[in-house]
Design a protein around this motif. Structure first.
Motif, short mmCIF file in Angstrom:
data_model
loop_
_atom_site.label_atom_id
_atom_site.label_comp_id
_atom_site.label_asym_id
_atom_site.label_seq_id
_atom_site.Cartn_x
_atom_site.Cartn_y
_atom_site.Cartn_z
N ILE A 1 3.73 -82.73 -24.04
CA ILE A 1 4.55 -81.67 -24.33
C ILE A 1 4.03 -80.60 -25.53
O ILE A 1 4.69 -81.19 -26.85
N MET A 2 3.95 -79.11 -24.95
CA MET A 2 3.77 -78.55 -26.35
C MET A 2 3.53 -76.99 -25.35
O MET A 2 2.95 -76.85 -25.01
N ASP A 3 4.17 -75.93 -26.52
CA ASP A 3 2.90 -74.79 -26.13
C ASP A 3 1.58 -74.65 -25.70
O ASP A 3 0.76 -75.20 -26.70
N GLY A 4 1.35 -73.73 -24.60
CA GLY A 4 -0.03 -74.52 -24.60
C GLY A 4 -1.20 -73.95 -25.53
O GLY A 4 -2.43 -73.76 -25.82
N GLN A 5 -0.64 -71.86 -25.81
CA GLN A 5 -1.22 -71.56 -26.94
C GLN A 5 -1.39 -72.16 -28.14
O GLN A 5 -2.68 -72.17 -28.46
N LYS A 6 -0.61 -73.13 -28.76
CA LYS A 6 -0.40 -73.76 -29.79
C LYS A 6 -1.15 -74.74 -29.80
O LYS A 6 -2.10 -75.11 -30.38
N TYR A 7 -1.37 -75.65 -28.54
CA TYR A 7 -2.62 -76.84 -28.17
C TYR A 7 -3.98 -76.12 -28.35
O TYR A 7 -4.48 -76.90 -28.86
N VAL B 1 -1.41 -79.82 -20.63
CA VAL B 1 -0.34 -80.36 -21.87
C VAL B 1 0.94 -79.11 -21.26
O VAL B 1 0.17 -77.92 -19.99
N ASP B 2 2.15 -79.13 -20.99
CA ASP B 2 3.81 -78.24 -20.61
C ASP B 2 4.15 -78.04 -21.14
O ASP B 2 4.86 -78.77 -22.40
N ILE B 3 4.84 -76.89 -22.08
CA ILE B 3 6.18 -77.35 -22.32
C ILE B 3 7.16 -77.54 -21.89
O ILE B 3 8.13 -77.59 -23.42
N ASP B 4 8.00 -77.34 -21.15
CA ASP B 4 9.14 -78.14 -20.12
C ASP B 4 8.77 -79.50 -20.72
O ASP B 4 8.30 -80.14 -18.84
N GLU B 5 9.26 -80.42 -21.03
CA GLU B 5 9.53 -81.77 -20.73
C GLU B 5 10.17 -82.26 -19.78
O GLU B 5 10.25 -83.59 -19.24
N LYS B 6 11.41 -81.17 -20.01
CA LYS B 6 12.10 -81.93 -18.21
C LYS B 6 11.49 -81.32 -17.27
O LYS B 6 12.11 -82.16 -15.83
N ILE C 1 -8.26 -75.62 -16.67
CA ILE C 1 -8.09 -74.72 -15.89
C ILE C 1 -5.99 -74.35 -16.24
O ILE C 1 -5.19 -75.58 -16.03
N LEU C 2 -6.20 -73.11 -15.93
CA LEU C 2 -4.94 -72.11 -16.55
C LEU C 2 -4.08 -72.60 -15.49
O LEU C 2 -3.93 -71.17 -14.14
N ASP C 3 -2.87 -73.69 -15.14
CA ASP C 3 -2.14 -73.30 -13.64
C ASP C 3 -0.61 -72.65 -13.94
O ASP C 3 -0.05 -73.63 -14.80
N LEU C 4 -0.10 -71.40 -14.98
CA LEU C 4 0.39 -70.55 -14.92
C LEU C 4 1.42 -70.06 -14.20
O LEU C 4 1.40 -69.75 -13.58
N PRO D 1 -17.99 -82.62 -15.18
CA PRO D 1 -16.59 -82.15 -15.57
C PRO D 1 -15.85 -83.92 -15.99
O PRO D 1 -15.98 -84.54 -15.29
N ARG D 2 -16.51 -84.11 -17.20
CA ARG D 2 -15.66 -85.56 -18.51
C ARG D 2 -14.53 -85.22 -18.67
O ARG D 2 -13.50 -86.16 -18.54
N LYS D 3 -14.60 -83.88 -19.82
CA LYS D 3 -12.78 -83.34 -19.95
C LYS D 3 -12.91 -82.67 -19.63
O LYS D 3 -13.23 -81.13 -19.86
N VAL D 4 -11.76 -83.05 -19.11
CA VAL D 4 -10.47 -81.83 -18.55
C VAL D 4 -9.59 -81.55 -19.26
O VAL D 4 -8.74 -81.82 -19.26
N LEU D 5 -8.75 -79.94 -19.40
CA LEU D 5 -7.42 -79.44 -20.07
C LEU D 5 -6.88 -78.26 -19.39
O LEU D 5 -7.51 -77.92 -18.14
N ILE D 6 -5.78 -79.22 -18.14
CA ILE D 6 -4.63 -78.22 -17.17
C ILE D 6 -3.41 -78.03 -18.56
O ILE D 6 -2.97 -78.15 -19.18
N ILE D 7 -3.34 -76.46 -18.72
CA ILE D 7 -2.41 -75.76 -19.11
C ILE D 7 -1.67 -75.36 -17.94
O ILE D 7 -1.64 -74.95 -17.31
N GLY D 8 0.20 -76.22 -17.87
CA GLY D 8 0.67 -75.81 -17.05
C GLY D 8 0.85 -76.83 -16.30
O GLY D 8 0.48 -78.17 -16.55
N GLY D 9 1.31 -76.76 -14.65
CA GLY D 9 1.36 -77.52 -13.47
C GLY D 9 2.12 -78.50 -14.00
O GLY D 9 1.34 -79.96 -13.55
#
Length: 286
Positions: free
Chosen positions: A142-148, A111-116, A161-164, A82-90
Motif C-alpha cells: 500500500i503506497m503511492d505508485g510513483q513513490k514506489y 502496489v495500490d495507494i488505497d488500502e481500503k 503492468i500499469l493498471d491505472l 517473466p520472473r519478477k513482475v510489478l503491477i501499479i494499481g489493480g
C-alpha cells in the motif's frame, strides 16, 4: 413491454463528456468510503456483480476477463521468461490473478495507494481475485505508485503492468503517464524489460491518448498499440505496450499459443489468434 427507464436505481456511465449510458442496478450489496474514493459492490442487469468506484464501473463479473487478459498477457507472452513482475494499481486483484497464471513468475508485486480498496476486494471480490492476494508469490504494498517506482532498484523487474485510472481522469493521474515516469519504469526494468499501460479511449480522448503514446515512444524503442471493446465501459479500451528489445509483431499465433500452453495459462479471451489480430487492428485516427 418491460419498463426499463422508470423506477429502480441506475448507474450513469460516461463514455465521453457528451455521451453516457444507463445501467440498471438490481441490488446494492455494500458501499464504503475511503480517504481517496467511494467504493460500491452492486449487481448490474446483464453484467452481474460489479465493482463501482466514484460511480464509475471498474470491473464486472460478465466481462472483466476481456480487460484483464488483454492488459496482462500480451506483455507477459512477449517476455521469454517473466520472473519478477510489478503491477501499479489493480486493486481488485484480477490483474494479479492473470499475472500469476504464468508459472515462470517468482515474484509479483502489486502496489495500490488505497488500502481500503484492497481490503474491500479481499472481502467481497473473491470471484474476481480468485485467491491471488494469498498466493505465496504475491506481495501487496500500500503506497503511492510513483513513490514506489522512484525507490525501486535499477534493472530489477522483467515486466511492469500499469493498471491505472484513465489519463484524462484528472491532474492526479497525469504524472503516471508522463515521460518522466516512463523513464523511471525504463530504469527499473531489466535489459529486456517490457511495460504495458491501459490508456483510456483514443476515439473520444485523442489528445490524452496521444500524450501517453508519445511519451512512451520517447522512452522505449519498441512501442505497439492495440484496443479491445469492453461492453461495460461502453467503449474500446486502448493499451500501449513498450519493450526495450522485443517486437510483438514478429510473433506468430502458434508461438503465442505455445507460450501460454507451456506456462499453464488458461484464458477465456486472449489466445494466439486474438493476440495477432489485436496488433493488426490499428488505432482510429482523426
Amino acid at each position: 413491454m418491460e419498463d426499463y427507464i422508470i423506477g429502480g436505481i441506475y448507474v450513469i456511465e460516461p463514455t465521453s463528456p457528451k455521451l453516457a449510458s444507463l445501467f440498471k442496478a438490481k441490488k446494492i450489496f455494500v458501499t464504503e468510503k475511503t480517504p481517496y474514493q467511494e467504493i460500491m459492490l452492486a449487481e448490474i442487469e446483464d453484467f452481474g456483480r460489479a465493482l463501482i468506484i466514484d460511480n464509475l464501473i471498474q470491473s464486472t463479473e460478465r466481462d472483466e476477463y476481456i480487460y484483464h487478459e488483454s492488459l496482462v498477457h500480451p506483455a507477459m507472452v512477449l517476455h521469454p521468461n517473466p520472473r519478477k513482475v510489478l503491477i501499479i494499481g489493480g486493486g481488485e486483484g484480477a490483474t494479479l490473478r492473470e499475472v500469476l497464471k504464468h508459472k515462470t513468475v517468482e515474484e509479483a508485486v502489486m502496489v495500490d495507494i488505497d488500502e481500503k480498496v484492497v481490503e474491500f476486494s479481499k472481502k467481497y471480490l473473491e470471484y474476481m481475485h480468485q485467491g491471488s492476494f494469498y498466493d505465496k508469490r504475491a506481495k501487496v504494498i500500500i503506497m503511492d505508485g510513483q513513490k514506489y517506482v522512484r525507490e525501486s532498484p535499477d534493472n530489477y523487474y522483467d515486466v511492469v503492468i500499469l493498471d491505472l485510472t484513465d489519463p484524462y481522469a484528472g491532474e492526479a493521474a497525469k504524472p503516471l503517464y508522463s515521460e518522466k515516469f516512463y523513464r523511471e519504469i525504463h530504469r527499473i526494468l531489466r535489459e529486456d524489460g517490457v511495460v504495458v499501460t491501459q490508456a483510456g479511449n483514443s476515439f473520444y480522448y485523442r489528445e490524452a491518448y496521444d500524450y501517453v503514446y508519445n511519451n512512451l515512444s520517447k522512452v522505449f524503442p519498441q512501442v505497439v498499440e492495440y484496443w479491445v471493446w469492453i461492453p461495460s465501459f461502453t467503449y474500446t479500451c486502448n493499451f500501449i505496450l513498450g519493450s526495450k528489445i522485443y517486437d510483438p509483431r514478429k510473433m506468430s499465433e502458434e508461438e503465442v499459443d505455445k507460450i501460454l500452453s507451456d506456462r499453464g495459462v488458461k484464458t477465456k479471451f486472449l489466445n494466439g489468434k486474438r493476440f495477432i489480430g489485436l496488433l493488426k487492428l490499428g488505432i482510429i485516427k482523426g
